[in-house]
Design an enzyme around this catalytic site. Structure first.
Site, PDB file in Angstrom:
ATOM      1  N   LYS A  16      44.839  35.037  21.268  1.00 41.48           N
ATOM      2  CA  LYS A  16      45.782  36.210  21.493  1.00 41.48           C
ATOM      3  C   LYS A  16      46.905  36.015  22.159  1.00 41.48           C
ATOM      4  O   LYS A  16      48.313  36.309  21.812  1.00 41.48           O
ATOM      5  CB  LYS A  16      45.023  37.159  22.440  1.00 41.48           C
ATOM      6  CG  LYS A  16      44.435  38.107  21.499  1.00 41.48           C
ATOM      7  CD  LYS A  16      43.955  39.331  22.659  1.00 41.48           C
ATOM      8  CE  LYS A  16      43.087  38.795  23.825  1.00 41.48           C
ATOM      9  NZ  LYS A  16      43.257  39.695  24.796  1.00 41.48           N
ATOM     10  N   ARG A  91      41.909  48.190  28.846  1.00 40.67           N
ATOM     11  CA  ARG A  91      40.629  47.690  28.897  1.00 40.67           C
ATOM     12  C   ARG A  91      39.496  48.783  28.751  1.00 40.67           C
ATOM     13  O   ARG A  91      38.358  48.399  28.193  1.00 40.67           O
ATOM     14  CB  ARG A  91      40.070  46.903  30.194  1.00 40.67           C
ATOM     15  CG  ARG A  91      40.767  45.705  30.050  1.00 40.67           C
ATOM     16  CD  ARG A  91      40.242  44.622  31.201  1.00 40.67           C
ATOM     17  NE  ARG A  91      41.022  43.529  31.332  1.00 40.67           N
ATOM     18  CZ  ARG A  91      40.983  42.220  30.446  1.00 40.67           C
ATOM     19  NH1 ARG A  91      40.003  42.275  29.401  1.00 40.67           N
ATOM     20  NH2 ARG A  91      41.737  41.309  30.724  1.00 40.67           N
ATOM     21  N   ARG A 130      36.093  23.251  22.355  1.00 36.54           N
ATOM     22  CA  ARG A 130      37.277  23.002  23.081  1.00 36.54           C
ATOM     23  C   ARG A 130      37.052  21.883  24.073  1.00 36.54           C
ATOM     24  O   ARG A 130      36.028  21.694  24.994  1.00 36.54           O
ATOM     25  CB  ARG A 130      37.562  24.259  23.894  1.00 36.54           C
ATOM     26  CG  ARG A 130      39.109  24.587  23.775  1.00 36.54           C
ATOM     27  CD  ARG A 130      39.472  25.737  23.763  1.00 36.54           C
ATOM     28  NE  ARG A 130      38.989  26.470  24.971  1.00 36.54           N
ATOM     29  CZ  ARG A 130      39.565  27.568  25.229  1.00 36.54           C
ATOM     30  NH1 ARG A 130      40.788  28.399  24.403  1.00 36.54           N
ATOM     31  NH2 ARG A 130      39.203  28.375  26.166  1.00 36.54           N
ATOM     32  N   ARG A 163      35.306  22.617  29.699  1.00 37.57           N
ATOM     33  CA  ARG A 163      35.307  23.416  30.992  1.00 37.57           C
ATOM     34  C   ARG A 163      33.949  24.411  30.966  1.00 37.57           C
ATOM     35  O   ARG A 163      33.355  24.696  29.978  1.00 37.57           O
ATOM     36  CB  ARG A 163      36.538  24.555  30.751  1.00 37.57           C
ATOM     37  CG  ARG A 163      37.830  23.817  30.998  1.00 37.57           C
ATOM     38  CD  ARG A 163      38.914  24.809  31.061  1.00 37.57           C
ATOM     39  NE  ARG A 163      38.504  26.061  30.159  1.00 37.57           N
ATOM     40  CZ  ARG A 163      39.113  27.172  30.490  1.00 37.57           C
ATOM     41  NH1 ARG A 163      39.896  27.538  31.406  1.00 37.57           N
ATOM     42  NH2 ARG A 163      38.800  28.144  29.638  1.00 37.57           N
ATOM     43  N   ARG A 174      30.403  35.910  27.150  1.00 37.27           N
ATOM     44  CA  ARG A 174      31.747  36.337  27.301  1.00 37.27           C
ATOM     45  C   ARG A 174      31.947  37.211  25.939  1.00 37.27           C
ATOM     46  O   ARG A 174      32.706  38.134  25.922  1.00 37.27           O
ATOM     47  CB  ARG A 174      32.835  35.447  27.218  1.00 37.27           C
ATOM     48  CG  ARG A 174      33.036  34.673  28.506  1.00 37.27           C
ATOM     49  CD  ARG A 174      33.827  33.203  28.471  1.00 37.27           C
ATOM     50  NE  ARG A 174      35.019  33.540  28.176  1.00 37.27           N
ATOM     51  CZ  ARG A 174      35.812  32.510  27.688  1.00 37.27           C
ATOM     52  NH1 ARG A 174      35.396  31.206  27.529  1.00 37.27           N
ATOM     53  NH2 ARG A 174      37.164  32.762  27.269  1.00 37.27           N
TER      54      ARG A 174
END
Ligand SMILES: [Zn+2]
Length: 219
Positions: A16, A91, A130, A163, A174
């Site tokens: 995004k 949100r 990642r 991470r 998430r």
């Protein structure tokens, strides 16, 4: 002239931030993330910024009234008179109502809510691959954007890390949170004829073109 007042939604891993910037450049309107909005507010020393800082320093959520106030002020700055791309806000449905009211008070209305669609498995694939450089912060992907020397940063040779946020279990959580939070908003903007869903699979510049087309056709 009609403003291009846009929202950008999408799951983690949809890029995004990148898309918001690309779209903003293409349309000549600023990309306004809720994080940046709060950071600038805290720095500018205004009464509203001070209020926001008070909530944040206590670890409390900044209330809608304050965020909408900041957003409303941001929309009146010269670079946002022709429109904006909001990211990370609203949100919730009450926040969406508050944003609509703030726009209405300025004689503006939302042009479209752009939602980047990405299957859950794709999100997990993108994020779990990642790797981040602990020294310079550069981000790699084991398959799609690997470093020249495996597991080492191209810029400084540091050993890359994964991470905590990018572990498969955390990602699944998430994604679940994203669905739970976004579904009422997707329905809200769908009912109002403002929702534009865009396929998020493909290279960033291709996704950017799809978003651009969706925004332009809504204006
Ligand atoms: Zn590095």
């Amino acid at each position: 002239m009609t403003e291009l007042d846009l929202l950008l939604m999408g799951p983690p891993g949809a890029g995004k931030g990148t898309q918001g910037r690309l779209l903003g450049e293409a349309l000549g309107v600023p990309w306004v993330s809720s994080g940046d909005l709060l950071r600038h507010a805290v720095e500018d020393g205004s009464a509203l910024g001070e209020e926001a800082r008070g909530f944040m320093s206590r670890g409390d959520l900044v209330p809608d009234r304050v965020i909408v106030g900041l957003m409303s002020r941001r929309l009146q700055e010269p670079d946002a008179r022709g429109g904006f791309i909001a990211d990370g806000y609203p949100r919730t449905v009450p926040q969406a109502d508050a944003l609509a009211a703030a726009l209405d008070a300025l004689g503006r209305r939302l042009t479209a809510a752009l939602a980047i669609l990405l299957p859950d498995d794709e999100v997990v694939d993108r994020l779990s691959g990642r790797r981040t450089c602990p020294r310079c912060g550069r981000v790699y992907h084991v398959e799609h954007e690997p470093p020249v020397r495996a597991e080492h940063c191209d810029a400084d040779g540091a050993c890359l890390i994964q991470r905590e946020d990018d572990s498969a279990e955390t990602i699944r959580r998430r994604v679940a949170v994203y669905h739970k939070d976004s579904e009422p908003l997707i329905a809200y903007y769908g009912e109002r004829g403002l929702l534009r869903e865009v396929d998020g699979i493909g290279p960033p510049e291709v996704v950017a073109e799809r978003l651009h087309a969706a925004a332009a056709s809504s204006a």
